[in-house]
Design a protein around this motif. Sequence first.
Motif, PDB file in Angstrom:
ATOM      1  N   VAL A  37      -6.007  -2.010   1.040  1.00  0.00           N
ATOM      2  CA  VAL A  37      -6.750  -1.094   1.902  1.00  0.00           C
ATOM      3  C   VAL A  37      -5.926   0.181   2.062  1.00  0.00           C
ATOM      4  CG1 VAL A  37      -7.738  -0.736   4.198  1.00  0.00           C
ATOM      5  CG2 VAL A  37      -7.791  -3.012   3.151  1.00  0.00           C
ATOM      6  N   PRO A  38      -6.463   1.326   1.682  1.00  0.00           N
ATOM      7  CA  PRO A  38      -5.680   2.571   1.752  1.00  0.00           C
ATOM      8  C   PRO A  38      -5.330   2.955   3.181  1.00  0.00           C
ATOM      9  CG  PRO A  38      -7.959   3.026   1.132  1.00  0.00           C
ATOM     10  CD  PRO A  38      -7.812   1.548   1.137  1.00  0.00           C
ATOM     11  N   VAL A  39      -4.190   3.613   3.322  1.00  0.00           N
ATOM     12  CA  VAL A  39      -3.778   4.147   4.621  1.00  0.00           C
ATOM     13  C   VAL A  39      -4.043   5.650   4.618  1.00  0.00           C
ATOM     14  CG1 VAL A  39      -2.047   2.372   5.057  1.00  0.00           C
ATOM     15  CG2 VAL A  39      -1.400   4.414   3.777  1.00  0.00           C
ATOM     16  N   LYS A  42      -7.589   7.460 -11.077  1.00  0.00           N
ATOM     17  CA  LYS A  42      -7.557   6.208 -11.836  1.00  0.00           C
ATOM     18  C   LYS A  42      -6.745   5.143 -11.093  1.00  0.00           C
ATOM     19  CE  LYS A  42      -6.287   4.399 -16.401  1.00  0.00           C
ATOM     20  NZ  LYS A  42      -5.662   4.737 -17.720  1.00  0.00           N
ATOM     21  N   LEU A  43      -5.579   5.536 -10.580  1.00  0.00           N
ATOM     22  CA  LEU A  43      -4.720   4.591  -9.868  1.00  0.00           C
ATOM     23  C   LEU A  43      -5.344   4.164  -8.544  1.00  0.00           C
ATOM     24  CD1 LEU A  43      -1.964   3.384 -10.601  1.00  0.00           C
ATOM     25  CD2 LEU A  43      -0.900   5.049  -9.079  1.00  0.00           C
ATOM     26  N   PHE A  44      -6.069   5.067  -7.910  1.00  0.00           N
ATOM     27  CA  PHE A  44      -6.742   4.739  -6.655  1.00  0.00           C
ATOM     28  C   PHE A  44      -7.791   3.643  -6.880  1.00  0.00           C
ATOM     29  CE2 PHE A  44     -10.262   5.572  -3.621  1.00  0.00           C
ATOM     30  CZ  PHE A  44      -9.584   5.318  -2.439  1.00  0.00           C
ATOM     31  N   HIS A  45      -8.550   3.764  -7.955  1.00  0.00           N
ATOM     32  CA  HIS A  45      -9.548   2.742  -8.272  1.00  0.00           C
ATOM     33  C   HIS A  45      -8.870   1.393  -8.570  1.00  0.00           C
ATOM     34  CE1 HIS A  45     -12.934   5.386  -8.067  1.00  0.00           C
ATOM     35  NE2 HIS A  45     -12.498   6.187  -9.033  1.00  0.00           N
ATOM     36  N   GLU A  46      -7.715   1.437  -9.258  1.00  0.00           N
ATOM     37  CA  GLU A  46      -6.967   0.201  -9.518  1.00  0.00           C
ATOM     38  C   GLU A  46      -6.487  -0.431  -8.214  1.00  0.00           C
ATOM     39  OE1 GLU A  46      -3.809   0.595 -12.339  1.00  0.00           O
ATOM     40  OE2 GLU A  46      -5.014   1.785 -13.731  1.00  0.00           O
ATOM     41  N   MET A  47      -6.012   0.417  -7.317  1.00  0.00           N
ATOM     42  CA  MET A  47      -5.514  -0.059  -6.027  1.00  0.00           C
ATOM     43  C   MET A  47      -6.620  -0.758  -5.237  1.00  0.00           C
ATOM     44  SD  MET A  47      -4.079   2.303  -2.927  1.00  0.00           S
ATOM     45  CE  MET A  47      -4.171   1.718  -1.248  1.00  0.00           C
ATOM     46  N   ILE A  48      -7.792  -0.128  -5.188  1.00  0.00           N
ATOM     47  CA  ILE A  48      -8.935  -0.728  -4.488  1.00  0.00           C
ATOM     48  C   ILE A  48      -9.321  -2.043  -5.159  1.00  0.00           C
ATOM     49  CG2 ILE A  48     -11.358  -0.429  -3.858  1.00  0.00           C
ATOM     50  CD1 ILE A  48      -9.500   1.337  -2.253  1.00  0.00           C
ATOM     51  N   GLY A  49      -9.282  -2.052  -6.496  1.00  0.00           N
ATOM     52  CA  GLY A  49      -9.618  -3.266  -7.237  1.00  0.00           C
ATOM     53  C   GLY A  49      -8.660  -4.409  -6.972  1.00  0.00           C
ATOM     54  N   GLU A  50      -7.396  -4.066  -6.654  1.00  0.00           N
ATOM     55  CA  GLU A  50      -6.392  -5.088  -6.340  1.00  0.00           C
ATOM     56  C   GLU A  50      -6.531  -5.614  -4.911  1.00  0.00           C
ATOM     57  OE1 GLU A  50      -3.960  -6.500  -8.147  1.00  0.00           O
ATOM     58  OE2 GLU A  50      -4.427  -5.445 -10.008  1.00  0.00           O
ATOM     59  N   GLY A  51      -7.437  -5.022  -4.145  1.00  0.00           N
ATOM     60  CA  GLY A  51      -7.680  -5.508  -2.789  1.00  0.00           C
ATOM     61  C   GLY A  51      -6.857  -4.835  -1.714  1.00  0.00           C
ATOM     62  N   HIS A 106     -14.820  10.456   2.919  1.00  0.00           N
ATOM     63  CA  HIS A 106     -15.134  10.954   4.271  1.00  0.00           C
ATOM     64  C   HIS A 106     -16.115  10.031   4.979  1.00  0.00           C
ATOM     65  CE1 HIS A 106     -16.873  14.438   6.913  1.00  0.00           C
ATOM     66  NE2 HIS A 106     -16.166  13.582   7.616  1.00  0.00           N
ATOM     67  N   GLN A 107     -17.192   9.689   4.292  1.00  0.00           N
ATOM     68  CA  GLN A 107     -18.249   8.902   4.924  1.00  0.00           C
ATOM     69  C   GLN A 107     -17.830   7.452   5.153  1.00  0.00           C
ATOM     70  OE1 GLN A 107     -21.550   9.512   2.284  1.00  0.00           O
ATOM     71  NE2 GLN A 107     -21.720  11.698   2.778  1.00  0.00           N
ATOM     72  N   TYR A 108     -17.190   6.850   4.141  1.00  0.00           N
ATOM     73  CA  TYR A 108     -16.864   5.425   4.237  1.00  0.00           C
ATOM     74  C   TYR A 108     -15.729   5.169   5.222  1.00  0.00           C
ATOM     75  CZ  TYR A 108     -15.622   0.667   2.832  1.00  0.00           C
ATOM     76  OH  TYR A 108     -15.344  -0.678   2.843  1.00  0.00           O
ATOM     77  N   PHE A 109     -14.678   5.957   5.139  1.00  0.00           N
ATOM     78  CA  PHE A 109     -13.496   5.665   5.956  1.00  0.00           C
ATOM     79  C   PHE A 109     -13.547   6.327   7.328  1.00  0.00           C
ATOM     80  CE2 PHE A 109     -11.868   4.808   1.671  1.00  0.00           C
ATOM     81  CZ  PHE A 109     -11.268   3.585   1.876  1.00  0.00           C
ATOM     82  N   VAL A 110     -13.989   7.576   7.388  1.00  0.00           N
ATOM     83  CA  VAL A 110     -13.970   8.295   8.673  1.00  0.00           C
ATOM     84  C   VAL A 110     -15.264   8.069   9.450  1.00  0.00           C
ATOM     85  CG1 VAL A 110     -13.737  10.548   9.774  1.00  0.00           C
ATOM     86  CG2 VAL A 110     -12.381  10.015   7.747  1.00  0.00           C
ATOM     87  N   VAL A 119       0.823  -1.209   0.000  1.00  0.00           N
ATOM     88  CA  VAL A 119       0.000   0.000   0.000  1.00  0.00           C
ATOM     89  C   VAL A 119       0.861   1.264   0.000  1.00  0.00           C
ATOM     90  CG1 VAL A 119      -0.196   0.090   2.529  1.00  0.00           C
ATOM     91  CG2 VAL A 119      -1.987   1.102   1.118  1.00  0.00           C
ATOM     92  N   VAL A 120       2.074   1.187   0.569  1.00  0.00           N
ATOM     93  CA  VAL A 120       2.963   2.352   0.588  1.00  0.00           C
ATOM     94  C   VAL A 120       3.419   2.685  -0.831  1.00  0.00           C
ATOM     95  CG1 VAL A 120       5.114   3.287   1.503  1.00  0.00           C
ATOM     96  CG2 VAL A 120       3.720   1.793   2.925  1.00  0.00           C
ATOM     97  N   CYS A 121       3.712   1.663  -1.604  1.00  0.00           N
ATOM     98  CA  CYS A 121       4.132   1.862  -2.994  1.00  0.00           C
ATOM     99  C   CYS A 121       2.998   2.498  -3.809  1.00  0.00           C
ATOM    100  CB  CYS A 121       4.552   0.522  -3.591  1.00  0.00           C
ATOM    101  SG  CYS A 121       5.314   0.646  -5.219  1.00  0.00           S
TER     102      CYS A 121
END
Length: 669
Positions: A380-382, A369-378, A406-410, A348-350
């Motif tokens: 979890v964002p920090v 675009k990259l954020f959606h790819e990251m989520i798709g790869e499974g 804001h709503q989902y994570f916080v 996730v750091v990379c």
Amino acid sequence: MKKALLVIFISLCSTPKRQWQYRLEHHKALSSTSVSTNRTKWNSKTNMVITHPTLVVMESCSSMHQLRQIQARMTLTGLISHTFPLSRLLAFCALADAGDLRHALRLFRRVPHPNTFMWNTMIRAHLNARIPTTAFSFFLLMLRRHVPFDSKTFLFALKACEPFSGPSLGESVHCLVRKTGFDSEVLARNGLVRFYAERGWLKHARQVFDEMYVKDVVTWTIMIDGYAGYEFSDEALELFGLMLAGDVEPNEVTLIAVLSACSQKGDLVMGKRVHEIMERKNVRCLSLLNALLDMYVKCGNLMAARELFDGMETRDVFSWTSMVNGHAKCGDLESAREFFDQTPRKNVVCWSAMIAGYSQNEKPGESLKLFHEMIGEGFVPVEHTLVSMLSACGQLSCLSLGCWIHQYFVDGKRMPLSVTLANAIIDMYAKCGGIDAAAEVFSAMLERNVVSWNSMIAGYAANGQAKQAVEVFDQMRNMGFQPDDITFVSLLTACSHGGLVSEGREYFDTMERNYGVKPKRVHYACMVDLLGRTGLLEEAYKLITNMPMQPCEAAWGSLLNACRIHSNVELAKLSALNLLCLDAKDSGIYVLLANICANERKWGDVRKVRNLMREKGVKKIPGHSLIEINGEFKEFLVADESHPQSMEIYKVLEEIFLLSKLEDFDCEL
């Protein structure tokens, strides 16, 4: 001192019944299956030569089942009544990955007179099990029962003090170290330095350090690492110089701490000196090489970083991420993306480093675009990921995604709301026009820093609410926060947008005298914009010419824009001339000047401007707009027909245009 420690012991023991029940349940859970991941491996090494067959077998024991068989054998043969065999049995139960702390407690209670090693074992075991209160209670019982201490006892006791707030408990142990004469022992002294340094009490740590007549490499390393860990890089590097002058050979941990300090300070010279030490010692430790790589990246020497990276026999995700981060911060997104794509096993750091690179270099669409790819790869964002994403949402005015984060994570309690994350949310809402939502987040913050106040002031300024921005600034001062240069940029911008000339002048004139903030180019540009918007063009021009530094593009640009508003062609020509000296390829300058001249029907001047554009080879950058459809952004240029549905789009635009004309016609009637 003994009385004071016993008072502390009583306070620790006087806990509510519910807490004791929790502790009992916690003890019940301390089996080999439940804590194996949190406890250290049993160190079976001992200075004594073991020849007894039963003890030899126990040294290679790997489970509680085997241990109980060995214990039964020791009981039958009477071996368990001897101190050393019993201490080895206790050590396995208490410290081994496969051990059982409950069984260790039962064994310990049956020993009539446990020796110092056994007590130390129990303190250490409870530290490993993350029950520091109980660990410290064992230390106090040692004191109460007059059990002799050794240096390791104090080392473990200080470790048990770390989770408790305030220095009083550790200082009590410190006093006991002095009283019992262990302040001459390097191990105990090192424990004191570490205790103070890790908690940020660096003056206490340095005092203990300076009082030591004998210092080993561990002593120096702890103190240097303490300074580096709290970003006192000058002190860390100074101490490292003294260490080398004292002929103390640094170890790998020392060099990692020094490289961290070099990264913070940007000290490439000392960083290269550490590199030379590594070459001389032929160090190939991956963590140290990564620290060196990180230093070169943060000091901006990407050539040295690439040379080191290419020569590394082994690389991990940290190595790759350093290269991604380094190139992204330098704006070389193409190279950053190449390293990112080639990273064998991303974490996730990379991902966050690449997302932040796009966001910080005005490529917010790529971030999304990259954020959606990251989520798709499974993954979890920090927090760092979300901060970068919120910044990208603010740049794109993508309120829907920002609200979801804001709503989902916080609000969904998936991510704690730190000050940094709250600041990012405020900034996102403000840039997306949701200033009320930003104010709501700001009001709910239990802790704020200067960035929090700056974000709110800037938000009100950007949304045309100058008076609210001034009110927040007044609240900031009343709460004891010291404004910085960014505060005044936002405040002067608010005054400019709100036409608050007298207030803006007062803030500008007093920012250095009252707050110690020396005006920079950007502050002068804000004042020029404020004066220019209100028609005080001559005063704005005089301010630019009297600046103590070279005027920037923003200052001349603000004056040129003010000339457009107030139709001052001559001053516009002067402003444009100065702007072209700074950037002759900016098509916006030519276009704006030509429009000013055209509005005043200065057609000859318009032709001159256009001819100058042709001579310089400057072409007008076409206007463009961005629209979000189902989370995807579409960009349109002026007269763009590239979209597959362009005919339908223009048809709808014509209908809207006709409807607007009909509205105008109805109003006239």
